[in-house]
Scaffold this motif. Structure first.
Motif, PDB file in Angstrom:
ATOM      1  N   VAL A  69       0.858  -1.197   0.000  1.00 28.73           N
ATOM      2  CA  VAL A  69       0.000   0.000   0.000  1.00 28.73           C
ATOM      3  C   VAL A  69       0.890   1.242   0.000  1.00 28.73           C
ATOM      4  O   VAL A  69       2.032   1.185   0.447  1.00 28.73           O
ATOM      5  CB  VAL A  69      -0.944   0.032   1.227  1.00 28.73           C
ATOM      6  CG1 VAL A  69      -1.919  -1.133   1.202  1.00 28.73           C
ATOM      7  CG2 VAL A  69      -0.176   0.048   2.540  1.00 28.73           C
ATOM      8  N   PHE A  77      -6.588   2.592   3.391  1.00 33.34           N
ATOM      9  CA  PHE A  77      -5.695   1.445   3.208  1.00 33.34           C
ATOM     10  C   PHE A  77      -5.704   0.526   4.426  1.00 33.34           C
ATOM     11  O   PHE A  77      -5.628  -0.700   4.280  1.00 33.34           O
ATOM     12  CB  PHE A  77      -4.275   1.915   2.871  1.00 33.34           C
ATOM     13  CG  PHE A  77      -4.181   2.512   1.493  1.00 33.34           C
ATOM     14  CD1 PHE A  77      -4.513   1.771   0.376  1.00 33.34           C
ATOM     15  CD2 PHE A  77      -3.791   3.832   1.318  1.00 33.34           C
ATOM     16  CE1 PHE A  77      -4.457   2.314  -0.899  1.00 33.34           C
ATOM     17  CE2 PHE A  77      -3.730   4.389   0.044  1.00 33.34           C
ATOM     18  CZ  PHE A  77      -4.065   3.631  -1.065  1.00 33.34           C
ATOM     19  N   GLN A  99       4.703  -0.919   2.833  1.00 28.84           N
ATOM     20  CA  GLN A  99       4.243   0.368   2.309  1.00 28.84           C
ATOM     21  C   GLN A  99       5.317   1.012   1.442  1.00 28.84           C
ATOM     22  O   GLN A  99       6.494   1.036   1.799  1.00 28.84           O
ATOM     23  CB  GLN A  99       3.788   1.300   3.423  1.00 28.84           C
ATOM     24  CG  GLN A  99       4.756   1.519   4.546  1.00 28.84           C
ATOM     25  CD  GLN A  99       4.206   2.453   5.607  1.00 28.84           C
ATOM     26  OE1 GLN A  99       3.224   3.168   5.404  1.00 28.84           O
ATOM     27  NE2 GLN A  99       4.844   2.477   6.761  1.00 28.84           N
ATOM     28  N   SER A 125      -1.476  -1.663  -4.471  1.00 25.31           N
ATOM     29  CA  SER A 125      -2.005  -0.352  -4.841  1.00 25.31           C
ATOM     30  C   SER A 125      -0.784   0.516  -5.126  1.00 25.31           C
ATOM     31  O   SER A 125       0.029   0.766  -4.228  1.00 25.31           O
ATOM     32  CB  SER A 125      -2.833   0.243  -3.691  1.00 25.31           C
ATOM     33  OG  SER A 125      -3.475   1.424  -4.097  1.00 25.31           O
ATOM     34  N   ASP A 150      -7.682  -0.320  -5.853  1.00 24.33           N
ATOM     35  CA  ASP A 150      -7.751   1.146  -5.760  1.00 24.33           C
ATOM     36  C   ASP A 150      -6.936   1.855  -6.852  1.00 24.33           C
ATOM     37  O   ASP A 150      -7.487   2.515  -7.697  1.00 24.33           O
ATOM     38  CB  ASP A 150      -7.333   1.640  -4.373  1.00 24.33           C
ATOM     39  CG  ASP A 150      -7.583   3.141  -4.202  1.00 24.33           C
ATOM     40  OD1 ASP A 150      -8.696   3.590  -4.556  1.00 24.33           O
ATOM     41  OD2 ASP A 150      -6.684   3.859  -3.736  1.00 24.33           O
TER      42      ASP A 150
END
Length: 342
Positions: A69, A77, A99, A125, A150
């Protein structure tokens, strides 16, 4: 350092072959239930912990999925991750969460690490910097199943679970128009990313429907951080228009704008009505509370995980995987930042 119990220690304690212990711990049908129970009891008593990494290396792929994410701190998220973890847990899979912090270089490195650890698949994403995706094509070419949620890239054969961003942008902008706004600014993210292009397209569609002239200078692009919102608000006020509305492609930049307007003595919503996007928890508690577009993050996480697990299952059977796009609806949550008496 304390020595860890091995299958050889268990075998020695029970006076049986290590191979029998190994089979029992792997639930092999070649070992009787009675012997399995005896071995498991002794393993627990001796504090045995299975070496999952070694086991995974032998199997060449793990029962782990990687999740990437942009920022875990964003409510959307974190709610997607909750959905992913629940669906993965129910299916007997573990989850590694990473991340990118909106950095392409970091995203590349994470994918490299996940592939080296032989994850079964990846949910992704993409970062705001992901305008080239050779690292994603490499993942596709080496046969690791993955799909987008997303934010996505157009890669043939790769599935996506997305929000109807165009509809969300349209609803946000039309809401401002129906509340009397005529000069509406729009904070957008990088146009290379489809989610921001689509939210902008929704903004334009609402203006067109209500016969309000489109002015390109009212669209301000940034990374949509809080300071970007403050800078954007400052820019909008410097333009030769009486700005009375703002649609921001996320809540964070909208809140930055609200703070700037407050500092400058511009009242929200009386002077400028504002709508954000993503329904961050802070949006409901700031003053005035922020009207926003809510996204069903938990459901997106669940749907994306189930799709990925289907693809993992199909890829192991050499079935051809056809990418598909699943669209989830968003919904407008009206709060004080846009409630105007017209």
């Amino acid at each position: 350092m304390e020595n860890k119990t091995t299958i050889h220690d268990i075998a020695k304690a029970l006076k049986i072959d290590a191979s029998t212990v190994s089979r029992a711990l792997n639930n092999s049908p070649r070992v009787s239930q009675k012997t399995k129970a005896r071995i498991l009891a002794k393993a627990n008593e001796m504090g045995y912990q299975r070496n999952v990494l070694a086991s995974n290396l032998r199997k060449s792929v793990t029962n782990t999925i990687g999740v990437i994410v942009p920022r875990i701190s964003r409510h959307f998220f974190s709610s997607v991750i909750s959905g992913i973890e629940e669906a993965a847990y129910d299916a007997g899979y573990n989850v590694i969460i990473c991340q990118s912090l909106e950095q392409l270089k970091r995203e590349r490195k994470i994918i490299e690490t996940l592939l080296a650890n032989r994850v079964a698949g990846v949910l992704l994403s993409v970062s705001m910097e992901t305008v080239e995706f050779d690292h994603l094509l490499n993942m596709k070419n080496n046969g690791t199943p993955f799909l987008f949620f997303d934010r996505h890239c157009e890669i043939e054969g790769i599935s996506s679970v997305l929000i109807d961003d165009l509809q969300g942008g349209f609803e946000a902008t039309e809401h401002l128009i129906l509340n009397g706004c005529k000069n509406i600014g729009h904070f957008s993210g990088p146009q290379e990313l489809a989610i921001y292009r689509n939210r902008t397209a929704g903004y334009r569609k609402a203006l067109e429907k209500h016969k309000i002239p489109f002015r390109p200078e009212l669209i301000l692009r940034s990374s949509l951080m809080e300071n970007d919102g403050a800078e954007g608000a400052k820019t909008l006020l410097s333009l030769p228009y009486d700005i009375d509305g703002l649609f921001s492609a996320n809540d964070v930049a909208a809140i930055g704008a609200m703070k700037y307007f407050k500092k400058e003595g511009i009242r929200v919503p009386e002077n400028v009505a504002i709508v954000g996007f993503s329904n961050e928890p802070v949006s409901g508690i700031i003053d005035p509370s922020l009207t926003t577009i809510d996204q069903p993050g938990f459901q997106i996480g669940q749907i994306a995980t189930k799709l990925l697990l289907d693809e993992i299952s199909n890829s192991s059977k050499d079935n051809i995987i056809i990418g598909k796009t699943t669209i989830q609806k968003s919904s407008l949550i009206e709060r004080d930042s846009s409630r105007r008496i017209t």
